[in-house]
Design a protein around this motif. Structure first.
Motif, PDB file in Angstrom:
ATOM      1  N   ARG A  60       6.090  -2.807  -0.686  1.00 29.90           N
ATOM      2  CA  ARG A  60       5.359  -3.756   0.180  1.00 29.90           C
ATOM      3  C   ARG A  60       4.359  -4.576  -0.633  1.00 29.90           C
ATOM      4  NH1 ARG A  60       3.387   0.451   4.456  1.00 29.90           N
ATOM      5  NH2 ARG A  60       5.434   1.218   3.891  1.00 29.90           N
ATOM      6  N   GLU A  62      10.700  10.469  -2.416  1.00 35.30           N
ATOM      7  CA  GLU A  62       9.279  10.194  -2.158  1.00 35.30           C
ATOM      8  C   GLU A  62       8.824  10.743  -0.801  1.00 35.30           C
ATOM      9  OE1 GLU A  62       6.421   8.441  -3.619  1.00 35.30           O
ATOM     10  OE2 GLU A  62       7.583   9.397  -5.183  1.00 35.30           O
ATOM     11  N   ARG A  82      -6.355  -2.910   3.483  1.00 38.32           N
ATOM     12  CA  ARG A  82      -6.571  -3.893   2.415  1.00 38.32           C
ATOM     13  C   ARG A  82      -7.570  -4.964   2.832  1.00 38.32           C
ATOM     14  NH1 ARG A  82      -1.847  -1.351   1.784  1.00 38.32           N
ATOM     15  NH2 ARG A  82      -0.706  -1.422  -0.187  1.00 38.32           N
ATOM     16  N   ALA A 125       8.808   3.206  -7.288  1.00 40.28           N
ATOM     17  CA  ALA A 125       8.258   2.101  -6.495  1.00 40.28           C
ATOM     18  C   ALA A 125       7.183   2.683  -5.584  1.00 40.28           C
ATOM     19  CB  ALA A 125       9.353   1.450  -5.663  1.00 40.28           C
ATOM     20  N   SER A 126       5.973   2.210  -5.707  1.00 34.68           N
ATOM     21  CA  SER A 126       4.886   2.659  -4.822  1.00 34.68           C
ATOM     22  C   SER A 126       3.866   1.549  -4.666  1.00 34.68           C
ATOM     23  CB  SER A 126       4.205   3.911  -5.384  1.00 34.68           C
ATOM     24  OG  SER A 126       2.945   4.064  -4.769  1.00 34.68           O
ATOM     25  N   ALA A 127       3.711   1.111  -3.426  1.00 31.09           N
ATOM     26  CA  ALA A 127       2.742   0.046  -3.154  1.00 31.09           C
ATOM     27  C   ALA A 127       1.318   0.542  -3.373  1.00 31.09           C
ATOM     28  CB  ALA A 127       2.913  -0.447  -1.727  1.00 31.09           C
ATOM     29  N   GLN A 128       1.109   1.834  -3.129  1.00 32.95           N
ATOM     30  CA  GLN A 128      -0.251   2.352  -3.311  1.00 32.95           C
ATOM     31  C   GLN A 128      -0.629   2.366  -4.782  1.00 32.95           C
ATOM     32  OE1 GLN A 128      -0.177   6.122  -1.248  1.00 32.95           O
ATOM     33  NE2 GLN A 128      -0.254   5.140   0.765  1.00 32.95           N
ATOM     34  N   VAL A 129       0.294   2.779  -5.643  1.00 30.75           N
ATOM     35  CA  VAL A 129      -0.001   2.818  -7.076  1.00 30.75           C
ATOM     36  C   VAL A 129      -0.149   1.389  -7.613  1.00 30.75           C
ATOM     37  CG1 VAL A 129       0.821   3.584  -9.331  1.00 30.75           C
ATOM     38  CG2 VAL A 129       1.184   5.026  -7.313  1.00 30.75           C
ATOM     39  N   THR A 158      -3.412   5.894   1.385  1.00 30.39           N
ATOM     40  CA  THR A 158      -3.763   4.517   0.997  1.00 30.39           C
ATOM     41  C   THR A 158      -5.249   4.427   0.680  1.00 30.39           C
ATOM     42  OG1 THR A 158      -2.023   3.739   2.474  1.00 30.39           O
ATOM     43  CG2 THR A 158      -3.583   2.101   1.688  1.00 30.39           C
ATOM     44  N   LYS A 198       4.870  12.728   1.360  1.00 31.08           N
ATOM     45  CA  LYS A 198       4.113  11.934   2.346  1.00 31.08           C
ATOM     46  C   LYS A 198       3.161  12.867   3.106  1.00 31.08           C
ATOM     47  CE  LYS A 198       5.812   7.983   1.303  1.00 31.08           C
ATOM     48  NZ  LYS A 198       4.927   6.997   0.669  1.00 31.08           N
ATOM     49  N   LYS A 242      -1.223  -0.960   9.533  1.00 30.38           N
ATOM     50  CA  LYS A 242      -2.106  -0.007   8.845  1.00 30.38           C
ATOM     51  C   LYS A 242      -2.359  -0.448   7.410  1.00 30.38           C
ATOM     52  CE  LYS A 242      -0.641   4.405   8.225  1.00 30.38           C
ATOM     53  NZ  LYS A 242      -0.776   4.813   6.807  1.00 30.38           N
ATOM     54  N   SER A 243      -1.290  -0.782   6.697  1.00 31.06           N
ATOM     55  CA  SER A 243      -1.458  -1.166   5.281  1.00 31.06           C
ATOM     56  C   SER A 243      -2.363  -2.388   5.151  1.00 31.06           C
ATOM     57  CB  SER A 243      -0.100  -1.506   4.667  1.00 31.06           C
ATOM     58  OG  SER A 243       0.685  -0.354   4.557  1.00 31.06           O
ATOM     59  N   LEU A 272      10.626   2.855   4.115  1.00 26.44           N
ATOM     60  CA  LEU A 272      10.124   4.180   3.728  1.00 26.44           C
ATOM     61  C   LEU A 272       9.502   4.950   4.894  1.00 26.44           C
ATOM     62  CD1 LEU A 272       9.839   5.637   1.028  1.00 26.44           C
ATOM     63  CD2 LEU A 272       7.533   4.705   0.856  1.00 26.44           C
ATOM     64  N   ASP A 273       8.600   4.315   5.616  1.00 25.00           N
ATOM     65  CA  ASP A 273       7.871   5.020   6.672  1.00 25.00           C
ATOM     66  C   ASP A 273       8.671   5.084   7.976  1.00 25.00           C
ATOM     67  OD1 ASP A 273       5.809   5.359   4.908  1.00 25.00           O
ATOM     68  OD2 ASP A 273       4.605   3.701   5.661  1.00 25.00           O
TER      69      ASP A 273
HETATM   70  C1  S3P Z   1       1.521   2.308   1.799  1.00 23.49           C
HETATM   71  C2  S3P Z   1       2.554   2.484   0.924  1.00 23.49           C
HETATM   72  C3  S3P Z   1       3.652   3.417   1.132  1.00 23.49           C
HETATM   73  C4  S3P Z   1       3.675   4.001   2.544  1.00 23.49           C
HETATM   74  C5  S3P Z   1       2.319   4.319   3.062  1.00 23.49           C
HETATM   75  C6  S3P Z   1       1.409   3.101   3.034  1.00 23.49           C
HETATM   76  C7  S3P Z   1       0.487   1.307   1.494  1.00 23.49           C
HETATM   77  O1  S3P Z   1       3.564   4.429   0.189  1.00 23.49           O
HETATM   78  O2  S3P Z   1       4.483   5.149   2.611  1.00 23.49           O
HETATM   79  O3  S3P Z   1       2.395   4.790   4.399  1.00 23.49           O
HETATM   80  O4  S3P Z   1      -0.304   0.963   2.387  1.00 23.49           O
HETATM   81  O5  S3P Z   1       0.460   0.829   0.358  1.00 23.49           O
HETATM   82  P1  S3P Z   1       4.004   4.189  -1.350  1.00 23.49           P
HETATM   83  O6  S3P Z   1       2.769   4.153  -2.146  1.00 23.49           O
HETATM   84  O7  S3P Z   1       4.886   5.366  -1.626  1.00 23.49           O
HETATM   85  O8  S3P Z   1       4.742   2.883  -1.423  1.00 23.49           O
END
Ligand code: S3P
Length: 420
Positions: A185, A329, A16, A157-161, A86, A333, A11-12, A305-306
């Motif tokens: 991630r 965190e 992207r 820590a957040s990959a989305q941010v 995301t 969700k 999905k991630s 996390l997921d």
């Molecule tokens: C994601 C990052 C994660 C994850 C989410 C997908 C992404 O969230 O929980 O399902 O695709 O970057 P965070 O932003 O908390 O890392």
């Protein structure tokens, strides 16, 4: 459970790939694209922004005709990210860098999720971005353009941010540097490089120069380890199981569930390890084995996390105590996963206590089939299906159709294994 399955594309990475394909110059062909609700929301948003996208085909191939960021157009209507954090957070970063007005919204769950974590740093970059409660909640309104690079340290820590800031940084003047407290991630970094961008990465600090051009590329997306996790746990927990999940992404920032299940005693093998478009991939073989409780905390948390909903079911089956900490965190969700897992697993006779930042699960009690609820959260629905498989008696999952957010056809794949 016996046999071999594939799970849908990651999905991630699917999100992207569409986003970078749309910003790039030249065509991008995405194989094994995840045609789940979340990623389809991203596709719809980019079509509204004037990007030509064909597919996904029956084989889940998606074509994106990239003409560079200047070709993106002011959307005629509100952009709808549906259930997808995301989509909303990464797109907010892109829209902040584009010289037009746009509005982003989502479903009731997404409109309850915190957005100041992106609107804050984007404002520091010069973005004019608004949301309800001072930029905390969607709908978000953006008047983009004129950004400058910043140095930003993420509070969590957040990959989305991280990704939102890096994508805004790509469209900004000057250099953008992001530091994370723990590694999340890294698909954005890998894919930016794959599309030809230059990034400097030192530990948990990533830095890039604005104004770089991306080139369209073809790529194949690995199977989603977050989807595979439900089968891995089901295979480990149900008697006489031996199954293989083929072509799963095992990126080290995502593969914590493998390490933790092994620590719990699961018999897991990685076969046929290879690389796919800059991401490591393997076939995962799992056999049933007795599990014991485990403590999971600290920098392991972003790596799984997921997968906490699936892990919680494994904890309920394991002997002894499983403790999950540093995972606050999970409260923000798609649902409050700590509260929902506590409430729903108790219905199966599991002993679960909610902590402010995690869960304590006293495992080994016999699970009983239950009438439980997904709370509209795809990963809760799939975790309940695994609990229901392990439990004695019948389980009914209410609102289970939300699995289509990340795993359309989940129940068919599950049944295909049960029938063998
Ligand atoms: C994601 C990052 C994660 C994850 C989410 C997908 C992404 O969230 O929980 O399902 O695709 O970057 P965070 O932003 O908390 O890392």
């Amino acid at each position: 459970m016996r046999g071999a399955v594939r799970v849908p594309g990651d999905k991630s990475i699917s999100h992207r790939a569409v986003m970078l394909g749309a910003l790039a110059s030249g065509d991008t062909c995405i194989e094994n694209f995840l045609a789940g609700e979340d990623c389809l929301a991203t596709v719809r948003c980019f079509r509204e922004l004037g990007v030509e996208i064909a597919g996904p085909t029956g084989e889940n191939t998606l074509f994106v005709r990239g003409r560079g960021p200047d070709a993106l157009r002011e959307p005629a209507d509100v952009l709808d990210a549906a259930n997808s954090g995301t989509t909303m957070r990464l797109l907010a970063g892109i829209l902040a860098g584009l010289p037009f007005f746009s509005v982003l919204t989502g479903d009731p769950s997404l409109r309850r999720r915190p957005m100041r974590r992106v609107t804050g740093p984007l404002r520091e970059m010069g973005a004019r971005i608004w949301g309800r409660q001072g930029g905390e909640y969607a709908p978000l309104a953006v008047c983009g353009g004129g950004l400058h690079g910043i140095c930003y340290t993420l509070p969590v820590a957040s990959a989305q941010v991280k990704s939102a800031i890096l994508l805004a940084g790509l469209l900004a003047r000057g250099r953008t540097t992001v530091t994370e407290p723990m590694a999340s991630r890294d698909h954005t970094e890998r894919l930016l490089k794959y599309f030809g961008a230059r990034l400097e990465i030192a530990g948990n600090t990533i830095s890039l120069e604005g104004g770089q051009q991306l080139s369209g590329r073809s790529l194949k997306i690995p199977g989603d380890i977050s989807s595979a996790a439900f089968f891995i746990v089901a295979g480990a927990c149900t008697p006489d199981s031996d199954l293989i999940i083929r072509g799963v992404g095992i990126n080290p920032t995502r593969s914590g569930i493998i390490d933790v299940l092994r620590k719990m005693g699961a018999e897991l093998e990685l076969l046929n390890e290879r690389e796919m478009s800059g991401e490591p991939v393997a076939d995962i073989r799992v056999k049933s084995s007795p599990l014991k409780g485990v403590v999971v905390a600290g920098d392991m948390i972003p790596r799984l996390l997921d997968e906490v909903p699936a892990l919680a079911v494994a904890g309920a089956v394991a002997s002894g105590e499983t403790v999950i900490r540093d995972a606050a965190e999970l409260k923000v969700k798609e649902s409050n996963r700590l509260a929902v897992l506590t409430e729903e697993l108790r219905k199966f006779n599991a002993a679960v206590e909610e902590l402010p930042d995690g869960l304590v699960i006293r495992g080994g009690r016999p699970l009983r089939g239950a009438v439980c609820a997904s709370h509209g959260d795809h990963r809760i629905a799939m975790a309940m299906a695994v609990a229901g498989l392990v439990a004695r008696g019948k389980t009914v999952i209410k609102d289970a159709e939300c699995v289509a957010v990340s795993f359309p056809g989940f129940f068919d794949v599950l049944n295909s294994l049960r029938e063998k």
